[in-house]
Write a protein that holds these residues in place. Sequence first.
Motif, mmCIF file in Angstrom:
data_model
loop_
_atom_site.group_PDB
_atom_site.id
_atom_site.type_symbol
_atom_site.label_atom_id
_atom_site.label_comp_id
_atom_site.label_asym_id
_atom_site.label_seq_id
_atom_site.Cartn_x
_atom_site.Cartn_y
_atom_site.Cartn_z
ATOM 1 N N LYS A 67 0.747 -1.358 -0.086
ATOM 2 C CA LYS A 67 -0.160 -0.085 0.203
ATOM 3 C C LYS A 67 0.725 1.194 0.136
ATOM 4 O O LYS A 67 0.587 2.145 -0.742
ATOM 5 N N LYS A 68 1.958 1.249 0.778
ATOM 6 C CA LYS A 68 2.987 2.446 0.779
ATOM 7 C C LYS A 68 3.522 2.807 -0.402
ATOM 8 O O LYS A 68 3.680 3.987 -0.628
ATOM 9 N N ILE A 69 3.358 1.700 -1.378
ATOM 10 C CA ILE A 69 4.314 2.160 -2.721
ATOM 11 C C ILE A 69 2.764 2.786 -3.594
ATOM 12 O O ILE A 69 2.914 3.772 -4.216
ATOM 13 N N TRP A 70 1.763 2.046 -3.729
ATOM 14 C CA TRP A 70 0.665 2.272 -4.753
ATOM 15 C C TRP A 70 -0.009 3.866 -4.229
ATOM 16 O O TRP A 70 -0.083 4.356 -4.913
ATOM 17 N N GLU A 71 0.188 3.993 -2.948
ATOM 18 C CA GLU A 71 -0.471 5.198 -2.416
ATOM 19 C C GLU A 71 0.045 6.345 -2.873
ATOM 20 O O GLU A 71 -0.486 7.358 -3.187
#
Length: 282
Positions: free
Chosen positions: A142-146
């Motif tokens: 999530k911390k990447i796609w966000e």
Amino acid sequence: MMDYFDKFLVAPDSKVDLGKVDPDFKDKHESHKSALPEIQAYSEKLGELQHLMYAENKRSLLICLQGRDAAGKDGTINHVLGAVNPQGCTVTGFKVPSKEEAAHDFLWRCHKAVPAKGQFAIFNRSHYEDVLVVRVHNLVPKKIWERRFDHINAFEELLHDNDTHILKFFLHISPDEELRRFKERIDDPARQWKISEADYAERPYWDAYTEAFEDALGKCSKKHAPWFVIPANHKWFRNLAISKILCEYLTALDMKYPEPTVNLEDIKKKYHQAEKTESELE
Ligand code: ADP
């Protein structure tokens, strides 16, 4: 007049609720037949506007098409953009990244496919897959796609600053309509090759996709790169809505054919005088 442009526009930085948009919407039209003259008129107009952009050679148009399986991305390209001269247009489909693509940042493959000045480029799927399928299936944390919403907005701003106009269409269908279209493929020898079990396997993720689409549309609809939610259960209405929005937007650009680079009177005198005399002699 920006009639359909305003009607289907996702307000910039808004919270989107796809449940509030009726995928069966067909405005004042009874049927495909009654809408046909309008569809044909916009189709013709779109061809003219593209010719103008091509001749002007100053700016470009990027059209992004997103939607679930069987939402009609291919059909839109065929029917709406069929009116456009292939010489002024590129179409790029974005599938599961190749080894080379996956070895780069997610925008690399998209940046290579953006339109040159004077051109239309159509993205069949797009850089948004990296906040849709990737999010739904946890292909990256999530911390990447966000962070990608910001990357996408910055990328589209860069394109806009380089005179690339961007219009993004989400083709909105219902779960029943998707299933009906899958079934239709089974009975049609010309479309059986399109059937993939992977498409059925995505159906249990319907709500997760809805959430991902709503987020992407809300966070990335900007004045310079708007999203539109297009009711797409009726294919003909989808075609009408998209071609009308394209025409409204491109007309408002007030593009002009370049001035001739030669003196037309001189050219006429120099090369067409003899022709005239010949025809006068007849
Ligand atoms: P299409 O449905 O576009 O006609 P395919 O049936 O080959 O073509 O589907 C392409 C698949 O590639 C879709 O399932 C789509 O979600 C997937 N895809 C596209 N971009 C990415 C990406 N960046 N990461 C993972 N999968 C992707």
